[in-house]
Design a protein around this motif. Structure first.
Motif, PDB file in Angstrom:
ATOM      1  N   ASP A   1       0.868  -1.187   0.000  1.00 61.66           N
ATOM      2  CA  ASP A   1       0.000   0.000   0.000  1.00 61.66           C
ATOM      3  C   ASP A   1       0.903   1.234   0.000  1.00 61.66           C
ATOM      4  O   ASP A   1       1.454   1.629   1.022  1.00 61.66           O
TER       5      ASP A   1
ATOM      6  N   SER B   1       0.350   4.349  -0.207  1.00 63.81           N
ATOM      7  CA  SER B   1      -0.110   5.594   0.413  1.00 63.81           C
ATOM      8  C   SER B   1       0.601   5.875   1.737  1.00 63.81           C
ATOM      9  O   SER B   1       0.855   7.043   2.075  1.00 63.81           O
ATOM     10  N   TYR B   2       0.942   4.825   2.485  1.00 65.19           N
ATOM     11  CA  TYR B   2       1.562   5.040   3.804  1.00 65.19           C
ATOM     12  C   TYR B   2       3.025   5.478   3.679  1.00 65.19           C
ATOM     13  O   TYR B   2       3.513   6.267   4.494  1.00 65.19           O
TER      14      TYR B   2
ATOM     15  N   LYS C   1       2.817   9.166   3.010  1.00 66.13           N
ATOM     16  CA  LYS C   1       2.495   9.932   4.214  1.00 66.13           C
ATOM     17  C   LYS C   1       3.737  10.120   5.091  1.00 66.13           C
ATOM     18  O   LYS C   1       3.971  11.203   5.639  1.00 66.13           O
TER      19      LYS C   1
ATOM     20  N   GLU D   1       2.880  12.442  -8.942  1.00 60.37           N
ATOM     21  CA  GLU D   1       2.377  12.464  -7.565  1.00 60.37           C
ATOM     22  C   GLU D   1       3.520  12.722  -6.580  1.00 60.37           C
ATOM     23  O   GLU D   1       3.369  13.478  -5.614  1.00 60.37           O
TER      24      GLU D   1
END
Length: 436
Positions: free
Chosen positions: A365, A367-368, A371, A402
């Protein structure tokens, strides 16, 4: 409808006739995706002739009181639009939707049953044997909620709630239409038992025969424990309509068999071990969040290695435990992330730790990682940000647009180290690397 502030999705079976009365299931989705959630039930509702309705306004961002008020308005609207059979009003849902579906009978006594997919009841404390409802749980044997569903079955039996638990092979996901249809059949059979609707001997016979065929398949596939549980459910449900003495004999024979004894012993062993491991997860995660214990990330990484061993075991029940524990740990971390995000001010250090932990428990994943990079760039801890950037790129992340637009990284992304890593893994960096 101009007269109500909410809108909702509606499904009517092909045989719908406005002059007749119908059973209805109110389906819950905590993101208000009414049409989507009705699709998960529509084939079963078509087969069993149920009306379905789902609010587009119920949401987990709202309080329970607000969601109950929305539900009341929806119920009243549907009751006004259609003839609904008395004592044939049900609720259903998956995960968070199932949890709120299971608490609705406490607030609306016209609800007679709940289909809970992938979740136990939302609040055990509010259950009362003065207001029992028919609970049908549907859960995968690799779902982290599976052990709790088994415990709830015992609690419901103790409180004399009519209940069944339908188990399938799989994890935390929507069940098949076949099992949702089975749940509706159970509602129909219960309604016949209570003389709410006429007894349909053809329907009962066909349903009974299908259940026995499935039990025989389980026995043939050496799934003795599941077959024994299924037989128990069949005897409980159909004893009002049929002589089940022969099934009692078959159940006793099955229970005395070596396969059943061996499988039951193994299942209980791994369920007990699972409960101990979950206690460890609960304790150490709480401690690590409180102390920002980055040094313990290595221990968590070791735990993921242990789970991998469980998931690769030749023992079926051990494999299932490994999958359930992985799901439980990720859900536990995500719940803590959500709780911390609601605090004011937000404890960014605790969030940072949890995001780092998620890169261990859910390494694919992306996204972490992003972050963690963003937050550490914000506090100018570029060493940590670079480490997670490289780990991210190693995983195959390739969205350079991104990456270069990531919040709080304006200074970080013009550093030579940042661009060197991007050039190494993505072939081309946006900024030139200037050697000093």
């Amino acid at each position: 409808n101009d007269t109500i502030p909410e809108d909702f999705a509606l499904f009517l079976p092909t045989k719908f006739d406005a002059s007749k009365s119908w059973p209805v299931i109110f389906v819950y989705d905590m993101q208000g995706r009414g049409e989507m959630v009705l699709r998960m039930f529509s084939a079963a509702a078509e087969q069993n002739n149920y009306i379905l309705a789902a609010s587009n306004k119920v949401n987990d961002s709202l309080s329970l009181t607000q969601n109950v008020l929305i539900s009341r308005r929806l119920f009243n609207t549907v009751f006004t639009m259609f003839k609904i059979q008395k004592d044939r009003v049900y609720t259903a849902g998956f995960d968070g939707g199932a949890r709120i579906a299971s608490v609705m009978p406490t607030f609306m006594n016209q609800i007679t049953g709940v289909i809970s997919c992938g979740s136990t009841v939302g609040n055990k404390e509010i259950l009362s044997n003065k207001n029992p409802f028919h609970f049908v749980g549907i859960v995968g044997n690799e779902d982290f909620n599976y052990p709790e569903m088994l415990k709830m079955e015992k609690l419901f039996d103790l409180m004399k709630f009519p209940n069944q638990t339908l188990v399938f092979n799989g994890g935390h996901k929507w069940p098949s239409q076949h099992l949702i249809s089975r749940a509706m059949e159970l509602f129909d059979l219960r309604a016949m038992t209570k003389k709410v609707i006429p007894v349909d001997t053809v329907f009962i016979g066909n349903s009974y025969d299908r259940r026995l065929l499935e039990v025989n398949e389980l026995i043939a596939n050496n799934r003795a424990v599941q077959a024994y549980d299924e037989l128990g459910d069949i005897m409980e449900v159909y004893r009002h309509f049929k002589d089940v003495d022969s099934l009692k004999s078959s159940s006793k024979v099955l229970k005395r068999g070596t396969s059943y004894k061996s499988q039951k012993r193994s299942l209980n062993t791994w369920l007990f071990k699972e409960s101990l491991i979950k206690d460890d997860y609960d304790y150490y995660l709480e401690e690590d969040i409180f102390t920002y214990n980055y040094n313990n990330l290595g221990w968590w990484n070791y735990q993921m290695g242990e789970l991998k061993k469980h998931k690769e075991s030749k023992n079926e029940f051990q494999r299932q435990m490994g999958v359930r524990l992985e799901g439980y740990l990720n859900a536990l971390i995500e719940d803590n992330i959500d709780l911390i995000a609601l605090d004011s001010p937000i404890d960014e250090e605790a969030l940072n730790f949890l995001w780092m932990l998620k890169t261990i428990t859910s390494p694919d994943d992306f996204s972490y990682y992003l972050k963690v990079i963003s937050l550490n760039a914000k506090v100018e801890d570029y060493g940590t940000a670079l480490y997670y950037l490289e780990e991210l790129l190693k995983k195959g992340y390739a969205n350079s647009d991104e990456l270069y637009a990531l919040e709080h990284t304006a200074l970080f992304r013009i550093t030579p180290e940042f661009n060197a890593l991007v050039a190494k893994y993505l072939k081309k960096a946006r900024y030139d690397i200037i050697e000093e």
